[in-house]
Design a protein around this motif. Structure first.
Motif, PDB file in Angstrom:
ATOM      1  N   GLN A 180      35.675  30.790  37.307  1.00 41.42           N
ATOM      2  CA  GLN A 180      36.050  29.584  37.552  1.00 41.42           C
ATOM      3  C   GLN A 180      37.489  29.635  37.943  1.00 41.42           C
ATOM      4  O   GLN A 180      38.387  29.909  37.085  1.00 41.42           O
ATOM      5  CB  GLN A 180      35.882  28.290  36.975  1.00 41.42           C
ATOM      6  CG  GLN A 180      36.317  26.956  37.252  1.00 41.42           C
ATOM      7  CD  GLN A 180      35.651  25.996  36.777  1.00 41.42           C
ATOM      8  OE1 GLN A 180      35.259  26.126  35.716  1.00 41.42           O
ATOM      9  NE2 GLN A 180      35.909  24.682  37.024  1.00 41.42           N
ATOM     10  N   PHE A 208      34.245  38.987  27.446  1.00 39.47           N
ATOM     11  CA  PHE A 208      35.437  38.898  28.150  1.00 39.47           C
ATOM     12  C   PHE A 208      36.376  39.987  27.781  1.00 39.47           C
ATOM     13  O   PHE A 208      36.698  40.893  28.746  1.00 39.47           O
ATOM     14  CB  PHE A 208      36.069  37.625  28.276  1.00 39.47           C
ATOM     15  CG  PHE A 208      37.310  37.661  29.023  1.00 39.47           C
ATOM     16  CD1 PHE A 208      38.575  37.782  28.480  1.00 39.47           C
ATOM     17  CD2 PHE A 208      37.377  37.387  30.400  1.00 39.47           C
ATOM     18  CE1 PHE A 208      39.955  37.800  29.548  1.00 39.47           C
ATOM     19  CE2 PHE A 208      38.182  37.287  31.275  1.00 39.47           C
ATOM     20  CZ  PHE A 208      39.617  37.694  30.960  1.00 39.47           C
ATOM     21  N   LYS A 251      38.675  31.609  34.921  1.00 38.28           N
ATOM     22  CA  LYS A 251      38.137  31.385  33.333  1.00 38.28           C
ATOM     23  C   LYS A 251      36.928  31.956  33.374  1.00 38.28           C
ATOM     24  O   LYS A 251      35.815  31.682  34.473  1.00 38.28           O
ATOM     25  CB  LYS A 251      38.053  29.872  33.237  1.00 38.28           C
ATOM     26  CG  LYS A 251      37.311  29.656  31.753  1.00 38.28           C
ATOM     27  CD  LYS A 251      38.521  29.698  30.710  1.00 38.28           C
ATOM     28  CE  LYS A 251      37.706  29.076  29.445  1.00 38.28           C
ATOM     29  NZ  LYS A 251      38.606  29.126  28.109  1.00 38.28           N
ATOM     30  N   ARG A 289      41.535  33.405  25.247  1.00 38.37           N
ATOM     31  CA  ARG A 289      41.166  32.270  25.943  1.00 38.37           C
ATOM     32  C   ARG A 289      40.258  32.567  27.255  1.00 38.37           C
ATOM     33  O   ARG A 289      39.979  31.666  28.241  1.00 38.37           O
ATOM     34  CB  ARG A 289      42.557  31.600  27.014  1.00 38.37           C
ATOM     35  CG  ARG A 289      43.448  31.226  25.564  1.00 38.37           C
ATOM     36  CD  ARG A 289      44.508  30.429  26.439  1.00 38.37           C
ATOM     37  NE  ARG A 289      45.588  29.704  25.308  1.00 38.37           N
ATOM     38  CZ  ARG A 289      46.765  29.119  25.588  1.00 38.37           C
ATOM     39  NH1 ARG A 289      47.006  29.029  26.673  1.00 38.37           N
ATOM     40  NH2 ARG A 289      47.271  28.589  24.553  1.00 38.37           N
ATOM     41  N   ARG A 290      39.780  33.697  27.442  1.00 35.91           N
ATOM     42  CA  ARG A 290      39.055  34.243  28.455  1.00 35.91           C
ATOM     43  C   ARG A 290      39.373  34.074  29.864  1.00 35.91           C
ATOM     44  O   ARG A 290      38.861  33.680  30.722  1.00 35.91           O
ATOM     45  CB  ARG A 290      37.647  33.553  28.456  1.00 35.91           C
ATOM     46  CG  ARG A 290      37.000  33.722  26.648  1.00 35.91           C
ATOM     47  CD  ARG A 290      35.660  32.969  26.638  1.00 35.91           C
ATOM     48  NE  ARG A 290      34.675  33.459  27.444  1.00 35.91           N
ATOM     49  CZ  ARG A 290      33.861  34.311  27.075  1.00 35.91           C
ATOM     50  NH1 ARG A 290      33.971  34.766  25.816  1.00 35.91           N
ATOM     51  NH2 ARG A 290      32.901  34.834  27.952  1.00 35.91           N
ATOM     52  N   VAL A 304      26.651  34.310  34.269  1.00 35.25           N
ATOM     53  CA  VAL A 304      28.072  34.442  34.333  1.00 35.25           C
ATOM     54  C   VAL A 304      28.836  33.455  35.298  1.00 35.25           C
ATOM     55  O   VAL A 304      28.420  33.390  36.391  1.00 35.25           O
ATOM     56  CB  VAL A 304      28.333  36.090  34.927  1.00 35.25           C
ATOM     57  CG1 VAL A 304      29.862  36.249  35.017  1.00 35.25           C
ATOM     58  CG2 VAL A 304      27.773  36.949  33.870  1.00 35.25           C
ATOM     59  N   GLN A 305      29.933  32.905  34.893  1.00 37.66           N
ATOM     60  CA  GLN A 305      30.667  32.214  35.583  1.00 37.66           C
ATOM     61  C   GLN A 305      32.151  32.312  35.713  1.00 37.66           C
ATOM     62  O   GLN A 305      32.554  32.656  34.646  1.00 37.66           O
ATOM     63  CB  GLN A 305      30.506  30.658  35.361  1.00 37.66           C
ATOM     64  CG  GLN A 305      29.253  30.158  35.713  1.00 37.66           C
ATOM     65  CD  GLN A 305      29.045  28.383  35.307  1.00 37.66           C
ATOM     66  OE1 GLN A 305      29.977  28.033  34.790  1.00 37.66           O
ATOM     67  NE2 GLN A 305      28.122  27.945  36.043  1.00 37.66           N
ATOM     68  N   SER A 346      33.116  33.255  31.792  1.00 40.83           N
ATOM     69  CA  SER A 346      31.998  32.718  30.788  1.00 40.83           C
ATOM     70  C   SER A 346      30.902  33.507  31.063  1.00 40.83           C
ATOM     71  O   SER A 346      30.560  34.149  32.096  1.00 40.83           O
ATOM     72  CB  SER A 346      31.600  31.337  30.618  1.00 40.83           C
ATOM     73  OG  SER A 346      31.167  30.846  32.089  1.00 40.83           O
ATOM     74  N   GLY A 347      29.870  33.685  29.899  1.00 40.29           N
ATOM     75  CA  GLY A 347      28.723  34.463  30.365  1.00 40.29           C
ATOM     76  C   GLY A 347      29.050  35.943  30.147  1.00 40.29           C
ATOM     77  O   GLY A 347      28.053  36.828  29.945  1.00 40.29           O
TER      78      GLY A 347
END
Length: 113
Positions: free
Chosen positions: A4, A28, A22, A74-75, A1-2, A24-25
């Motif tokens: 940013q 969302f 943003k 767009r997460r 999981v990131q 990821s992982g």
């Protein structure tokens, strides 16, 4: 999981900034997201959160000036901050819970003339 975060910077009192995070992982669209902040010498505090379906919650002192929103396609989770004051100076962190708590690295917001 990131996670940013971006969008921080230096702004004059009364100005506005829009932070973005943003993710990821994670799936969302199923994750609640939150923004926290930590001012120098103070504990980290909740700014706002938004559930996976959209309801939001704000720190009482920030209601009316800050708005959290999400863009599932767009997460991204955003924090629109208006009428900023020097007391809003802090590092702002993106946060989610996905099995456990995850934190982004934070983005510095400095409100100064």
């Amino acid at each position: 999981v990131q996670l940013q975060a971006s969008g921080g910077g230096l702004v004059q009192p009364g100005g506005s900034l829009r932070l973005s995070c943003k993710a990821s992982g994670i799936v969302f669209s199923r994750a609640a997201m939150a923004w926290y902040r930590q001012a120098p010498g103070k504990q980290r505090e909740l700014v706002a959160n938004i559930t996976s379906s959209g309801p939001t919650n704000y720190a009482d002192s920030l209601k009316g000036r800050f708005t959290i929103s999400r863009d599932n396609a767009r997460r991204l989770v955003h924090l629109q901050m208006n009428n900023l004051s020097p007391e809003d100076t802090a590092v702002y962190y993106c946060n989610t819970y996905w099995g456990r708590t995850f934190w982004g690295r934070g983005t510095q917001v400095t409100v100064s003339s």
